[in-house]
Design a protein around this motif. Sequence first.
Motif, PDB file in Angstrom:
ATOM      1  N   PHE A 147    -127.098  42.386 -14.561  1.00 29.43           N
ATOM      2  CA  PHE A 147    -128.172  41.988 -14.116  1.00 29.43           C
ATOM      3  C   PHE A 147    -128.668  40.578 -14.161  1.00 29.43           C
ATOM      4  N   VAL A 148    -129.874  40.185 -13.945  1.00 28.64           N
ATOM      5  CA  VAL A 148    -130.388  38.838 -13.813  1.00 28.64           C
ATOM      6  C   VAL A 148    -131.443  38.654 -14.795  1.00 28.64           C
ATOM      7  N   PRO A 149    -131.327  37.570 -15.711  1.00 25.65           N
ATOM      8  CA  PRO A 149    -132.554  36.896 -16.507  1.00 25.65           C
ATOM      9  C   PRO A 149    -134.071  37.507 -15.937  1.00 25.65           C
ATOM     10  N   ASP A 150    -134.743  38.042 -16.671  1.00 24.44           N
ATOM     11  CA  ASP A 150    -136.182  38.538 -16.259  1.00 24.44           C
ATOM     12  C   ASP A 150    -137.153  38.100 -17.295  1.00 24.44           C
ATOM     13  N   VAL A 151    -138.283  38.867 -17.475  1.00 24.29           N
ATOM     14  CA  VAL A 151    -139.372  38.414 -18.522  1.00 24.29           C
ATOM     15  C   VAL A 151    -139.673  37.027 -18.393  1.00 24.29           C
ATOM     16  N   GLY A 152    -139.496  36.246 -17.346  1.00 24.23           N
ATOM     17  CA  GLY A 152    -140.006  35.138 -17.141  1.00 24.23           C
ATOM     18  C   GLY A 152    -138.769  34.185 -17.664  1.00 24.23           C
ATOM     19  N   GLY A 153    -137.532  34.777 -17.742  1.00 22.61           N
ATOM     20  CA  GLY A 153    -136.581  33.969 -18.241  1.00 22.61           C
ATOM     21  C   GLY A 153    -135.995  33.027 -17.157  1.00 22.61           C
ATOM     22  N   THR A 154    -136.143  33.194 -16.037  1.00 22.32           N
ATOM     23  CA  THR A 154    -135.649  32.217 -15.057  1.00 22.32           C
ATOM     24  C   THR A 154    -136.512  30.919 -14.866  1.00 22.32           C
ATOM     25  N   TYR A 155    -138.028  31.194 -15.269  1.00 28.90           N
ATOM     26  CA  TYR A 155    -138.888  30.227 -15.210  1.00 28.90           C
ATOM     27  C   TYR A 155    -138.583  29.236 -16.416  1.00 28.90           C
ATOM     28  N   LEU A 156    -138.314  29.926 -17.799  1.00 27.52           N
ATOM     29  CA  LEU A 156    -137.969  29.050 -18.769  1.00 27.52           C
ATOM     30  C   LEU A 156    -136.575  28.191 -18.751  1.00 27.52           C
ATOM     31  N   LEU A 157    -135.689  28.841 -18.220  1.00 36.79           N
ATOM     32  CA  LEU A 157    -134.414  28.469 -18.098  1.00 36.79           C
ATOM     33  C   LEU A 157    -134.374  27.316 -17.092  1.00 36.79           C
ATOM     34  N   SER A 158    -135.016  27.526 -15.887  1.00 36.51           N
ATOM     35  CA  SER A 158    -134.829  26.556 -15.054  1.00 36.51           C
ATOM     36  C   SER A 158    -135.736  25.097 -15.247  1.00 36.51           C
ATOM     37  N   ARG A 159    -136.460  25.219 -16.270  1.00 41.45           N
ATOM     38  CA  ARG A 159    -137.203  24.167 -16.591  1.00 41.45           C
ATOM     39  C   ARG A 159    -136.462  23.387 -18.007  1.00 41.45           C
ATOM     40  N   ALA A 160    -135.422  23.982 -18.208  1.00 44.72           N
ATOM     41  CA  ALA A 160    -134.749  23.385 -19.592  1.00 44.72           C
ATOM     42  C   ALA A 160    -134.159  22.021 -19.132  1.00 44.72           C
ATOM     43  N   PRO A 161    -133.801  20.986 -20.119  1.00 51.20           N
ATOM     44  CA  PRO A 161    -133.211  19.924 -19.664  1.00 51.20           C
ATOM     45  C   PRO A 161    -132.022  19.876 -19.072  1.00 51.20           C
ATOM     46  N   GLY A 162    -131.910  19.131 -17.755  1.00 46.11           N
ATOM     47  CA  GLY A 162    -130.891  19.139 -16.738  1.00 46.11           C
ATOM     48  C   GLY A 162    -130.402  20.503 -16.348  1.00 46.11           C
ATOM     49  N   GLN A 163    -129.328  20.626 -16.721  1.00 44.54           N
ATOM     50  CA  GLN A 163    -128.668  22.037 -16.357  1.00 44.54           C
ATOM     51  C   GLN A 163    -128.181  22.847 -17.341  1.00 44.54           C
ATOM     52  N   TRP A 226    -123.481  17.813 -24.770  1.00 43.46           N
ATOM     53  CA  TRP A 226    -122.661  18.305 -23.387  1.00 43.46           C
ATOM     54  C   TRP A 226    -123.440  17.896 -22.049  1.00 43.46           C
ATOM     55  N   ARG A 227    -124.625  17.176 -22.134  1.00 43.73           N
ATOM     56  CA  ARG A 227    -125.266  16.986 -20.986  1.00 43.73           C
ATOM     57  C   ARG A 227    -124.736  16.291 -19.643  1.00 43.73           C
ATOM     58  N   ASN A 228    -124.055  15.164 -19.984  1.00 50.68           N
ATOM     59  CA  ASN A 228    -123.232  14.506 -18.898  1.00 50.68           C
ATOM     60  C   ASN A 228    -122.392  15.381 -18.188  1.00 50.68           C
ATOM     61  N   TRP A 229    -121.440  16.122 -18.642  1.00 49.56           N
ATOM     62  CA  TRP A 229    -120.565  16.808 -17.830  1.00 49.56           C
ATOM     63  C   TRP A 229    -121.280  18.027 -17.393  1.00 49.56           C
ATOM     64  N   MET A 230    -122.086  18.741 -18.126  1.00 48.32           N
ATOM     65  CA  MET A 230    -122.740  19.865 -17.638  1.00 48.32           C
ATOM     66  C   MET A 230    -123.630  19.877 -16.667  1.00 48.32           C
ATOM     67  N   ALA A 232    -123.431  17.661 -14.316  1.00 51.80           N
ATOM     68  CA  ALA A 232    -122.520  17.284 -13.012  1.00 51.80           C
ATOM     69  C   ALA A 232    -121.925  18.756 -12.438  1.00 51.80           C
ATOM     70  N   ALA A 233    -121.353  19.427 -13.541  1.00 50.66           N
ATOM     71  CA  ALA A 233    -120.730  20.881 -13.107  1.00 50.66           C
ATOM     72  C   ALA A 233    -121.608  21.815 -12.711  1.00 50.66           C
ATOM     73  N   TYR A 234    -122.794  21.976 -13.449  1.00 47.55           N
ATOM     74  CA  TYR A 234    -123.728  22.863 -12.822  1.00 47.55           C
ATOM     75  C   TYR A 234    -124.755  22.708 -11.643  1.00 47.55           C
ATOM     76  N   ALA A 235    -124.436  21.524 -11.181  1.00 48.99           N
ATOM     77  CA  ALA A 235    -125.441  20.885 -10.152  1.00 48.99           C
ATOM     78  C   ALA A 235    -125.587  21.721  -8.737  1.00 48.99           C
ATOM     79  N   SER A 236    -124.295  22.484  -8.228  1.00 43.82           N
ATOM     80  CA  SER A 236    -124.379  22.935  -7.193  1.00 43.82           C
ATOM     81  C   SER A 236    -125.273  24.212  -7.194  1.00 43.82           C
ATOM     82  N   SER A 237    -125.709  24.546  -5.812  1.00 37.70           N
ATOM     83  CA  SER A 237    -126.084  26.004  -5.631  1.00 37.70           C
ATOM     84  C   SER A 237    -125.420  27.236  -5.335  1.00 37.70           C
TER      85      SER A 237
END
Length: 362
Positions: A147-163, A226-230, A232-237
């Motif tokens: 499944f996919v994060p729901d209940v507004g989870g994608t809203y919250l996590l897309s606005r978390a720091p960096g990736q 872990w922000r620096n490497w994370m 960079a690693a998760y930047a792609s779509s």
Amino acid sequence: MAADPMSEPEVLFEVRGTLGVITLNRPRAVNALTAGMATAMLETLVAWAVDPAVSQVLVRGAGERGLCAGGDIVAIYRDVTAGGTATEDFWATEYRLNSLVNAYSKPYIAYMDGLVLGGGVGVSAHGSHRLVTTRTRSGMPETTIGFVPDVGGTYLLSRAPGQSGTHAALTGEHLGAAEVLYLGLADHLIDFQRAEELFAALEETPVDEALRSYILPTPASDLESWRNWMDAAYASSKVEDIVAALQALADKGNEEAGKSVETLGRKSPTALKLTLASLRRAKELGTLEETLEQEYRVGLRILESHDFPEGIRAQVIDKDYSPAWNPAKLEEVDTAILESSFASLGDRELKLDPRALSDVVE
């Protein structure tokens, strides 16, 4: 099977002093959320919003295991495999509840002790005062069951720091208080051993005043370190690019990146791709309501898929923990299916109007 009319209600409501208390009351199921619970919470919160006797609201879970381990996926599995529509109705009510919590004009205090997963995040992380403890284990583990994060989870996590939110959403990891606070899913750490004392104070004292002597220092977050490497690693779509970037880091000795590669390798490839696309789109949406509407579209499409019921079967029904994902590889996921998952539902669209909700919460 019909509920026992003599059994205790699945959710309890009471007013103590000027505090409205909601207790999710399915402790044997770690208070997993049912359609009836969501409906009862929505109706009660609407009533309390205009009740001058209630100045603030507390949401907590019965028992010691957690606030809420998510939606009742066993009920969802039975509905999906029987070809029913109850899940569609449940999600429509649940998402309206999430929106109402977000818009609530009175303080909404969520006690996020123990397990707070999936739907449990939806009834807590949109509140105004979100409290975690050293026992908190929270997250959006949906990719584990196709499944996919729901209940507004994608809203919250897309606005978390960096990736960091992308990492949390794709891996579905259960996270402790430090990570939950860093992601922006909670506000304060408190001592669970003093929780009842705080709840008693809330019966007569405004939350901002009562909380002052209970807040503990914010612990250091691994995600932040872990922000620096994370980032960079998760930047792609593209999930394939993310896995490749993580593997390259692992090859250079980054153990955490290596763990992430192993974790992602166990998830539904389709769910991973839909999750990433949902996050990227959610970041561009302006409101929680728009994101919930998007999650509803994607969710109803997933109900028709192979991986969602298969994931629930493997994790919860048969408990063999060996789901047979179809397709089994990231490169085999049909791009057209991904795109169509975001298309309008037509007459079945979930239409959330925050202005209409604010009419009952102002």
